[in-house]
Design a protein around this motif. Structure first.
Motif, PDB file in Angstrom:
ATOM      1  N   LYS A 190      30.081   3.536  -4.861  1.00 25.63           N
ATOM      2  CA  LYS A 190      30.905   4.702  -4.527  1.00 25.63           C
ATOM      3  C   LYS A 190      31.718   5.172  -5.719  1.00 25.63           C
ATOM      4  CE  LYS A 190      31.363   3.717   0.437  1.00 25.63           C
ATOM      5  NZ  LYS A 190      32.294   3.336   1.541  1.00 25.63           N
ATOM      6  N   GLU A 191      32.233   4.217  -6.498  1.00 26.45           N
ATOM      7  CA  GLU A 191      33.037   4.586  -7.663  1.00 26.45           C
ATOM      8  C   GLU A 191      32.173   5.120  -8.799  1.00 26.45           C
ATOM      9  OE1 GLU A 191      36.351   4.763  -7.782  1.00 26.45           O
ATOM     10  OE2 GLU A 191      36.281   4.213  -5.660  1.00 26.45           O
ATOM     11  N   VAL A 192      30.989   4.552  -8.985  1.00 24.42           N
ATOM     12  CA  VAL A 192      30.071   5.046 -10.012  1.00 24.42           C
ATOM     13  C   VAL A 192      29.646   6.473  -9.691  1.00 24.42           C
ATOM     14  CG1 VAL A 192      27.733   4.783 -10.951  1.00 24.42           C
ATOM     15  CG2 VAL A 192      29.252   2.800 -10.793  1.00 24.42           C
ATOM     16  N   ALA A 193      29.417   6.757  -8.415  1.00 20.69           N
ATOM     17  CA  ALA A 193      29.026   8.113  -8.005  1.00 20.69           C
ATOM     18  C   ALA A 193      30.071   9.141  -8.438  1.00 20.69           C
ATOM     19  CB  ALA A 193      28.823   8.161  -6.495  1.00 20.69           C
ATOM     20  N   LYS A 194      31.336   8.747  -8.434  1.00 18.71           N
ATOM     21  CA  LYS A 194      32.419   9.665  -8.840  1.00 18.71           C
ATOM     22  C   LYS A 194      32.361   9.971 -10.336  1.00 18.71           C
ATOM     23  CE  LYS A 194      35.543   7.869  -5.265  1.00 18.71           C
ATOM     24  NZ  LYS A 194      36.804   7.098  -5.034  1.00 18.71           N
ATOM     25  N   LEU A 195      31.792   9.066 -11.123  1.00 14.51           N
ATOM     26  CA  LEU A 195      31.681   9.275 -12.569  1.00 14.51           C
ATOM     27  C   LEU A 195      30.439  10.073 -12.928  1.00 14.51           C
ATOM     28  CD1 LEU A 195      32.672   5.698 -13.826  1.00 14.51           C
ATOM     29  CD2 LEU A 195      34.156   7.684 -13.491  1.00 14.51           C
ATOM     30  N   ILE A 246      16.552  10.913 -12.550  1.00 13.88           N
ATOM     31  CA  ILE A 246      17.509  11.876 -11.990  1.00 13.88           C
ATOM     32  C   ILE A 246      17.399  11.923 -10.472  1.00 13.88           C
ATOM     33  CG2 ILE A 246      18.077  14.334 -11.855  1.00 13.88           C
ATOM     34  CD1 ILE A 246      17.255  14.446 -14.859  1.00 13.88           C
ATOM     35  N   LYS A 247      16.172  11.877  -9.949  1.00  8.22           N
ATOM     36  CA  LYS A 247      15.998  11.841  -8.498  1.00  8.22           C
ATOM     37  C   LYS A 247      16.659  10.594  -7.922  1.00  8.22           C
ATOM     38  CE  LYS A 247      12.147  12.973  -6.524  1.00  8.22           C
ATOM     39  NZ  LYS A 247      10.697  12.998  -6.173  1.00  8.22           N
ATOM     40  N   GLY A 248      16.521   9.478  -8.617  1.00 13.00           N
ATOM     41  CA  GLY A 248      17.157   8.253  -8.168  1.00 13.00           C
ATOM     42  C   GLY A 248      18.666   8.359  -8.168  1.00 13.00           C
ATOM     43  N   TRP A 249      19.207   8.968  -9.224  1.00 11.97           N
ATOM     44  CA  TRP A 249      20.659   9.131  -9.302  1.00 11.97           C
ATOM     45  C   TRP A 249      21.164  10.124  -8.252  1.00 11.97           C
ATOM     46  CZ3 TRP A 249      24.154   6.131 -11.113  1.00 11.97           C
ATOM     47  CH2 TRP A 249      23.889   5.283 -12.195  1.00 11.97           C
ATOM     48  N   GLN A 250      20.424  11.166  -8.013  1.00 14.85           N
ATOM     49  CA  GLN A 250      20.840  12.124  -6.982  1.00 14.85           C
ATOM     50  C   GLN A 250      20.905  11.459  -5.617  1.00 14.85           C
ATOM     51  OE1 GLN A 250      17.837  15.115  -7.719  1.00 14.85           O
ATOM     52  NE2 GLN A 250      19.212  16.379  -8.947  1.00 14.85           N
ATOM     53  N   ALA A 304      24.343  10.649  -3.454  1.00 19.40           N
ATOM     54  CA  ALA A 304      24.434  11.255  -2.128  1.00 19.40           C
ATOM     55  C   ALA A 304      24.676  10.203  -1.052  1.00 19.40           C
ATOM     56  CB  ALA A 304      23.160  12.035  -1.819  1.00 19.40           C
ATOM     57  N   ASP A 305      24.178   8.990  -1.268  1.00 16.17           N
ATOM     58  CA  ASP A 305      24.338   7.916  -0.289  1.00 16.17           C
ATOM     59  C   ASP A 305      24.604   6.606  -1.025  1.00 16.17           C
ATOM     60  OD1 ASP A 305      24.341   6.222   1.865  1.00 16.17           O
ATOM     61  OD2 ASP A 305      22.359   6.807   2.626  1.00 16.17           O
ATOM     62  N   PRO A 306      25.821   6.443  -1.565  1.00 18.12           N
ATOM     63  CA  PRO A 306      26.121   5.240  -2.348  1.00 18.12           C
ATOM     64  C   PRO A 306      26.089   3.949  -1.535  1.00 18.12           C
ATOM     65  CG  PRO A 306      28.089   6.587  -2.050  1.00 18.12           C
ATOM     66  CD  PRO A 306      26.938   7.404  -1.590  1.00 18.12           C
ATOM     67  N   GLU A 307      26.330   4.041  -0.236  1.00 18.67           N
ATOM     68  CA  GLU A 307      26.252   2.818   0.574  1.00 18.67           C
ATOM     69  C   GLU A 307      24.828   2.268   0.583  1.00 18.67           C
ATOM     70  OE1 GLU A 307      27.960   2.775   4.404  1.00 18.67           O
ATOM     71  OE2 GLU A 307      29.904   3.535   3.760  1.00 18.67           O
ATOM     72  N   ALA A 308      23.869   3.143   0.756  1.00 25.46           N
ATOM     73  CA  ALA A 308      22.466   2.714   0.729  1.00 25.46           C
ATOM     74  C   ALA A 308      22.087   2.219  -0.659  1.00 25.46           C
ATOM     75  CB  ALA A 308      21.557   3.860   1.154  1.00 25.46           C
ATOM     76  N   ALA A 309      22.586   2.897  -1.686  1.00 32.30           N
ATOM     77  CA  ALA A 309      22.284   2.484  -3.065  1.00 32.30           C
ATOM     78  C   ALA A 309      22.863   1.104  -3.356  1.00 32.30           C
ATOM     79  CB  ALA A 309      22.839   3.505  -4.049  1.00 32.30           C
ATOM     80  N   MET A 343      22.689   1.957 -10.507  1.00 31.37           N
ATOM     81  CA  MET A 343      22.027   2.127  -9.208  1.00 31.37           C
ATOM     82  C   MET A 343      20.948   3.199  -9.204  1.00 31.37           C
ATOM     83  SD  MET A 343      25.111   3.918  -7.063  1.00 31.37           S
ATOM     84  CE  MET A 343      25.836   5.510  -7.527  1.00 31.37           C
ATOM     85  N   GLY A 344      21.090   4.250  -9.999  1.00 33.77           N
ATOM     86  CA  GLY A 344      20.110   5.327 -10.003  1.00 33.77           C
ATOM     87  C   GLY A 344      18.710   4.858 -10.345  1.00 33.77           C
ATOM     88  N   TYR A 345      18.621   3.917 -11.282  1.00 33.76           N
ATOM     89  CA  TYR A 345      17.316   3.418 -11.718  1.00 33.76           C
ATOM     90  C   TYR A 345      16.701   2.511 -10.643  1.00 33.76           C
ATOM     91  CZ  TYR A 345      19.850   4.933 -15.800  1.00 33.76           C
ATOM     92  OH  TYR A 345      20.626   5.662 -16.652  1.00 33.76           O
TER      93      TYR A 345
END
Length: 342
Positions: free
Chosen positions: A283-288, A249-253, A257-262, A52-54
């Protein structure tokens, strides 16, 4: 699920609906004044919130802000990111560290430049009715895994509890669904926190009816998603690599911060899987990527102790490894990340 994934790949490849530039798979980073640098990013798997970050960075124009025309290439079971980066079909790739080390040991001049996942997402899952309350209870059970390099954490876990993989239990091939566990043809199945475990829940199995063995908790975790490059290409494009990392990194941040939007951004690529599943995955990827207590400004940092542990497990359990994994600046470097974040 397989049909959906295949449909996703066809739509992405044929329709070009991804948030990418117009480049082809032939790497081309040359430009004239006013043009953007083309960068081909090769994913490890099909488009999903795992990456999702990319997609967020592309959606929000972060790559363009850095002078980059990004082309995000989908992966798949027949696409090997290491080979595509090595032969120039892609400039930067996403893979698991254990897989990267395997190719490095074969002589591929590949170098990790950032570690996106700070923790392992691999679980062993069983129904409570099987009575597998801890790893020692795996004795005498039928345990499934996808293999192909995904089994090393499981083998490390078995070693920890002195369980012989051949004589003390049965290791079997797992498909890309959770049907084997649900139908009872295996006692224990492998599952990623951000995908297969969610599929079980979506199929109506309650967490209360499942037992889970977490590789991080067991101390046998191996590093997974990372970014890597062809060393020679990167040395000739240092500024471009740093700019790519800065945007990513900006994309991942933002995504963490908002995995629902991602998750919604990824879902809107082609809507081949449900929005709920993409959001769950996000949401789970954000935890990793940003575990509890982790400073999001350090996304991408390479924990060399964790890298060394991954190499030690790989060497111990991969009998086909060409040579001992090398862990130094030639194979794992933070210099591009340092430049991107200074």
């Amino acid at each position: 699920m397989k049909k959906n994934l295949l449909a996703m790949l066809l739509v992405v490849v044929m329709g070009g609906v991804m948030l990418t530039g117009c480049g082809t798979k032939e790497a081309d980073t040359t430009k004239t004044d006013g043009e953007l640098d083309k960068v081909n990013l090769q994913l490890k798997w099909l488009p999903q919130s795992q990456f999702m970050g990319y997609y967020v960075a592309a959606s929000k124009g972060y790559y363009e802000d850095e002078g980059i025309d990004i082309n995000i290439l989908p992966g798949g079971s027949d696409i090997i990111a290491e080979q595509n980066v090595s032969n120039g079909a892609a400039d930067i790739g996403v893979t698991w560290v254990s897989s990267l080390m395997t190719y490095q040991a074969q002589g591929y001049e590949l170098q990790e430049i950032a570690q996106t996942f700070q923790e392992s997402g691999l679980l062993l899952v069983s129904k409570k009715t099987t009575g597998i309350n801890s790893a020692k209870d795996l004795a005498g059970k039928k345990v499934s895994n996808w293999f192909g390099g995904n089994e090393y954490e499981v083998l490390a876990l078995l070693e920890k509890y002195k369980l012989d993989k051949t004589n003390d239990l049965e290791l079997v091939q797992q498909d890309y669904t959770m049907d084997q566990l649900q139908e009872g043809t295996v006692d224990v199945a492998s599952a990623m926190t951000y995908n297969e475990f969610g599929l079980l829940l979506e199929n109506g199995i309650s967490k209360d009816n499942l037992n889970v063995i977490n590789m991080n908790d067991e101390g046998v975790a191996m590093l997974e998603d990372c970014l890597f490059v062809n060393s020679e290409w990167a040395s000739k494009n240092e500024d471009l690599v740093a700019r790519f990392l800065r945007a990513s990194i900006k994309g991942w941040q933002d995504a963490c911060a908002d995995p629902e939007a991602a998750g919604e951004i990824v879902y809107n690529l082609d809507k081949s899987v449900s929005l709920d599943h993409q959001v769950y995955m996000a949401k789970e990827v954000a935890k990793l990527v940003t575990p509890e207590g982790f400073d999001s400004s350090k996304i991408g940092q390479i924990d060399m102790d964790a890298v060394k542990q991954t190499g030690e497990f790989l060497e111990l359990y991969n009998k086909d490894l060409a040579k001992t994994p090398v862990v130094d600046e030639t194979t794992f470097t933070s210099k591009y990340l340092d430049e991107a974040t200074k």
